[in-house]
Design a protein around this motif. Structure first.
Motif, PDB file in Angstrom:
ATOM      1  N   PRO A   1       0.814  -1.227   0.000  1.00 26.79           N
ATOM      2  CA  PRO A   1       0.000   0.000   0.000  1.00 26.79           C
ATOM      3  C   PRO A   1       0.844   1.272   0.000  1.00 26.79           C
ATOM      4  O   PRO A   1       0.410   2.295  -0.540  1.00 26.79           O
ATOM      5  CB  PRO A   1      -0.838  -0.120   1.279  1.00 26.79           C
ATOM      6  N   LEU A   2       2.035   1.235   0.594  1.00 26.11           N
ATOM      7  CA  LEU A   2       2.887   2.427   0.577  1.00 26.11           C
ATOM      8  C   LEU A   2       3.317   2.755  -0.847  1.00 26.11           C
ATOM      9  O   LEU A   2       3.255   3.918  -1.261  1.00 26.11           O
ATOM     10  CB  LEU A   2       4.112   2.228   1.461  1.00 26.11           C
ATOM     11  N   LEU A   3       3.731   1.751  -1.610  1.00 24.24           N
ATOM     12  CA  LEU A   3       4.162   2.014  -2.985  1.00 24.24           C
ATOM     13  C   LEU A   3       2.998   2.520  -3.832  1.00 24.24           C
ATOM     14  O   LEU A   3       3.177   3.397  -4.681  1.00 24.24           O
ATOM     15  CB  LEU A   3       4.775   0.762  -3.600  1.00 24.24           C
ATOM     16  N   ALA A   4       1.820   1.974  -3.605  1.00 23.64           N
ATOM     17  CA  ALA A   4       0.641   2.448  -4.334  1.00 23.64           C
ATOM     18  C   ALA A   4       0.373   3.919  -4.018  1.00 23.64           C
ATOM     19  O   ALA A   4       0.059   4.724  -4.908  1.00 23.64           O
ATOM     20  CB  ALA A   4      -0.571   1.592  -3.984  1.00 23.64           C
ATOM     21  N   GLU A   5       0.505   4.276  -2.752  1.00 20.98           N
ATOM     22  CA  GLU A   5       0.293   5.665  -2.346  1.00 20.98           C
ATOM     23  C   GLU A   5       1.343   6.576  -2.981  1.00 20.98           C
ATOM     24  O   GLU A   5       1.016   7.657  -3.514  1.00 20.98           O
ATOM     25  CB  GLU A   5       0.358   5.783  -0.828  1.00 20.98           C
ATOM     26  N   LEU A   6       2.602   6.161  -2.932  1.00 19.87           N
ATOM     27  CA  LEU A   6       3.674   6.989  -3.493  1.00 19.87           C
ATOM     28  C   LEU A   6       3.498   7.163  -4.989  1.00 19.87           C
ATOM     29  O   LEU A   6       3.719   8.264  -5.524  1.00 19.87           O
ATOM     30  CB  LEU A   6       5.034   6.364  -3.186  1.00 19.87           C
ATOM     31  N   LEU A   7       3.109   6.113  -5.684  1.00 16.34           N
ATOM     32  CA  LEU A   7       2.885   6.226  -7.129  1.00 16.34           C
ATOM     33  C   LEU A   7       1.747   7.191  -7.432  1.00 16.34           C
ATOM     34  O   LEU A   7       1.875   8.064  -8.306  1.00 16.34           O
ATOM     35  CB  LEU A   7       2.580   4.849  -7.723  1.00 16.34           C
ATOM     36  N   ASP A   8       0.654   7.070  -6.731  1.00 19.33           N
ATOM     37  CA  ASP A   8      -0.488   7.967  -6.973  1.00 19.33           C
ATOM     38  C   ASP A   8      -0.097   9.421  -6.730  1.00 19.33           C
ATOM     39  O   ASP A   8      -0.467  10.315  -7.510  1.00 19.33           O
ATOM     40  CB  ASP A   8      -1.663   7.585  -6.076  1.00 19.33           C
ATOM     41  N   LEU A   9       0.654   9.666  -5.659  1.00 18.93           N
ATOM     42  CA  LEU A   9       1.064  11.038  -5.364  1.00 18.93           C
ATOM     43  C   LEU A   9       2.037  11.560  -6.420  1.00 18.93           C
ATOM     44  O   LEU A   9       1.937  12.722  -6.844  1.00 18.93           O
ATOM     45  CB  LEU A   9       1.703  11.102  -3.984  1.00 18.93           C
ATOM     46  N   ALA A  10       2.967  10.725  -6.852  1.00 17.91           N
ATOM     47  CA  ALA A  10       3.921  11.153  -7.872  1.00 17.91           C
ATOM     48  C   ALA A  10       3.214  11.466  -9.180  1.00 17.91           C
ATOM     49  O   ALA A  10       3.532  12.470  -9.856  1.00 17.91           O
ATOM     50  CB  ALA A  10       4.985  10.078  -8.079  1.00 17.91           C
TER      51      ALA A  10
ATOM     52  N   VAL B   1       2.951   9.784 -20.210  1.00 17.71           N
ATOM     53  CA  VAL B   1       3.317   9.674 -18.805  1.00 17.71           C
ATOM     54  C   VAL B   1       3.894   8.278 -18.581  1.00 17.71           C
ATOM     55  O   VAL B   1       3.200   7.273 -18.767  1.00 17.71           O
ATOM     56  CB  VAL B   1       2.117   9.905 -17.870  1.00 17.71           C
ATOM     57  N   TYR B   2       5.146   8.239 -18.190  1.00 19.68           N
ATOM     58  CA  TYR B   2       5.841   6.980 -17.921  1.00 19.68           C
ATOM     59  C   TYR B   2       5.849   6.749 -16.416  1.00 19.68           C
ATOM     60  O   TYR B   2       6.038   7.682 -15.642  1.00 19.68           O
ATOM     61  CB  TYR B   2       7.276   7.037 -18.441  1.00 19.68           C
ATOM     62  N   ARG B   3       5.718   5.481 -16.024  1.00 24.51           N
ATOM     63  CA  ARG B   3       5.704   5.185 -14.596  1.00 24.51           C
ATOM     64  C   ARG B   3       6.262   3.791 -14.352  1.00 24.51           C
ATOM     65  O   ARG B   3       6.192   2.910 -15.231  1.00 24.51           O
ATOM     66  CB  ARG B   3       4.293   5.275 -14.040  1.00 24.51           C
ATOM     67  N   ALA B   4       6.815   3.608 -13.177  1.00 26.79           N
ATOM     68  CA  ALA B   4       7.302   2.287 -12.773  1.00 26.79           C
ATOM     69  C   ALA B   4       7.289   2.198 -11.259  1.00 26.79           C
ATOM     70  O   ALA B   4       7.501   3.189 -10.558  1.00 26.79           O
ATOM     71  CB  ALA B   4       8.713   2.036 -13.300  1.00 26.79           C
ATOM     72  N   VAL B   5       7.056   1.003 -10.781  1.00 26.79           N
ATOM     73  CA  VAL B   5       7.182   0.654  -9.368  1.00 26.79           C
ATOM     74  C   VAL B   5       8.147  -0.517  -9.295  1.00 26.79           C
ATOM     75  O   VAL B   5       8.103  -1.431 -10.128  1.00 26.79           O
ATOM     76  CB  VAL B   5       5.818   0.275  -8.760  1.00 26.79           C
ATOM     77  N   LEU B   6       9.031  -0.497  -8.329  1.00 28.65           N
ATOM     78  CA  LEU B   6      10.027  -1.549  -8.191  1.00 28.65           C
ATOM     79  C   LEU B   6       9.364  -2.925  -8.175  1.00 28.65           C
ATOM     80  O   LEU B   6       8.496  -3.198  -7.358  1.00 28.65           O
ATOM     81  CB  LEU B   6      10.819  -1.345  -6.897  1.00 28.65           C
ATOM     82  N   GLY B   7       9.766  -3.771  -9.111  1.00 28.52           N
ATOM     83  CA  GLY B   7       9.227  -5.121  -9.203  1.00 28.52           C
ATOM     84  C   GLY B   7       7.901  -5.224  -9.913  1.00 28.52           C
ATOM     85  O   GLY B   7       7.365  -6.324 -10.068  1.00 28.52           O
ATOM     86  N   GLY B   8       7.359  -4.091 -10.399  1.00 27.11           N
ATOM     87  CA  GLY B   8       6.027  -4.101 -10.998  1.00 27.11           C
ATOM     88  C   GLY B   8       5.968  -3.777 -12.464  1.00 27.11           C
ATOM     89  O   GLY B   8       4.883  -3.631 -13.026  1.00 27.11           O
ATOM     90  N   GLY B   9       7.120  -3.673 -13.129  1.00 29.58           N
ATOM     91  CA  GLY B   9       7.124  -3.342 -14.548  1.00 29.58           C
ATOM     92  C   GLY B   9       7.036  -1.847 -14.785  1.00 29.58           C
ATOM     93  O   GLY B   9       6.851  -1.047 -13.862  1.00 29.58           O
ATOM     94  N   ALA B  10       7.192  -1.469 -16.048  1.00 30.15           N
ATOM     95  CA  ALA B  10       7.141  -0.070 -16.462  1.00 30.15           C
ATOM     96  C   ALA B  10       6.036   0.108 -17.486  1.00 30.15           C
ATOM     97  O   ALA B  10       5.803  -0.776 -18.327  1.00 30.15           O
ATOM     98  CB  ALA B  10       8.485   0.357 -17.055  1.00 30.15           C
ATOM     99  N   TYR B  11       5.399   1.267 -17.442  1.00 29.76           N
ATOM    100  CA  TYR B  11       4.239   1.520 -18.300  1.00 29.76           C
ATOM    101  C   TYR B  11       4.275   2.943 -18.831  1.00 29.76           C
ATOM    102  O   TYR B  11       4.780   3.856 -18.185  1.00 29.76           O
ATOM    103  CB  TYR B  11       2.929   1.330 -17.512  1.00 29.76           C
ATOM    104  N   GLU B  12       3.688   3.097 -20.022  1.00 30.86           N
ATOM    105  CA  GLU B  12       3.305   4.415 -20.536  1.00 30.86           C
ATOM    106  C   GLU B  12       1.811   4.325 -20.793  1.00 30.86           C
ATOM    107  O   GLU B  12       1.366   3.625 -21.702  1.00 30.86           O
ATOM    108  CB  GLU B  12       4.071   4.747 -21.821  1.00 30.86           C
ATOM    109  N   GLY B  13       1.035   5.037 -19.975  1.00 28.83           N
ATOM    110  CA  GLY B  13      -0.402   4.833 -20.026  1.00 28.83           C
ATOM    111  C   GLY B  13      -0.733   3.393 -19.659  1.00 28.83           C
ATOM    112  O   GLY B  13      -0.268   2.864 -18.646  1.00 28.83           O
ATOM    113  N   ASP B  14      -1.514   2.727 -20.526  1.00 31.86           N
ATOM    114  CA  ASP B  14      -1.876   1.335 -20.290  1.00 31.86           C
ATOM    115  C   ASP B  14      -0.906   0.356 -20.947  1.00 31.86           C
ATOM    116  O   ASP B  14      -1.066  -0.856 -20.812  1.00 31.86           O
ATOM    117  CB  ASP B  14      -3.289   1.068 -20.835  1.00 31.86           C
TER     118      ASP B  14
END
Length: 266
Positions: free
Chosen positions: A4-13, A128-141
């Protein structure tokens, strides 16, 4: 995502980057001027860099007041939560100053010193590019993946140049010797976008000397989570001395040739 912390940090970023990107895109004055310089008279800061960093840090501090900050335009505090935000409010300032579209907002979150979230928002690309450690990288969907590794002579390689004259001369000398050994070289002007272009398969590789933590933190995580490798000189992590990102089969050969060419020297 189970943490849940990583989800929160991603949403805020994502939200902080979106707000800063909109400010930079929609609020750019017609008479935009240089507000300050950094390493040299051509390494510039605009009023919009400063405004975007204030927006980002203010938004993040409102939601997570115990976190630390490291920002290009001066935001620096250790925090007490174990989380630190590493922020480049406007990566590609000279492009932005001249009205070129290759610029981005870059926000990374570190937990106990390890980068765990990265967001790079490129408003003029609509990406918009995004990544979470261990969760892959995405641009949009779209899940990102680096290109299959070519031979070095077939590689399209991105790079960048610093703003101190002696470093630029050394970097130009390295590029001159690199060009005959690769397919071609590109210089976009935003390290964050170059790293994301490796992740998205638009570049086979990227290297640069002189990057700061805020230039590379988010983009390097995105490149790694897309299946790329990142590092510096052989056996070392990416740093201001040298940053290299490439598909796995290309990483070693490129790192070796950069070492031979002294790409880490000014």
């Amino acid at each position: 995502m189970t943490d849940p912390l990583l989800a929160e940090l991603l949403d805020l970023a994502l939200e902080a980057a979106r707000r800063a990107g909109a400010l930079l895109r929609d609020g750019r004055p017609d008479d935009l001027a240089v507000a300050d310089t950094k390493t040299s008279p051509i390494d510039v800061v605009t009023e919009m860099d400063i405004a975007a960093e204030k927006l980002i840090t203010g938004f993040l501090a409102e939601h997570r007041p115990q976190d630390g900050f490291l920002g290009e335009e001066g935001a620096s505090s250790p925090g007490t939560s174990g989380v630190r935000w590493v922020i480049d409010p406007l990566d590609g300032t000279v492009n932005y100053l001249y009205g070129l579209p290759t610029w981005a907002v870059s926000i990374a979150a570190e937990r106990d010193g390890e980068t765990v979230v990265g967001v790079v928002d490129a408003p003029m690309r609509g990406e918009v590019y995004r990544a979470v450690l261990g969760g892959g990288a995405y641009e949009g969907d779209r899940r990102l993946a680096v290109r299959p590794s070519p031979s070095l002579d077939q590689a399209l390689v991105g790079t960048g140049f610093g703003y101190v004259r002696s470093r630029r001369e050394a970097q130009a000398a390295v590029a001159l010797r690199m060009i005959p050994q690769v397919r071609d070289i590109r210089r976009g002007g935003s390290a964050a976008i170059d790293l994301c272009d490796v992740a998205a398969g638009r570049l086979d590789a990227y290297y640069e000397r002189g990057l700061n933590p805020w230039d590379l933190a988010a983009g390097a995580l995105i490149a790694r989570e897309a299946g790329g490798l990142t590092g510096g000189r052989p056996g070392e992590p990416e740093s201001g001395e040298l940053t290299v990102a490439a598909s796995p089969g290309l990483f070693g050969p490129l790192q070796e040739i950069l070492e031979d060419l002294g790409a880490w020297r000014d």
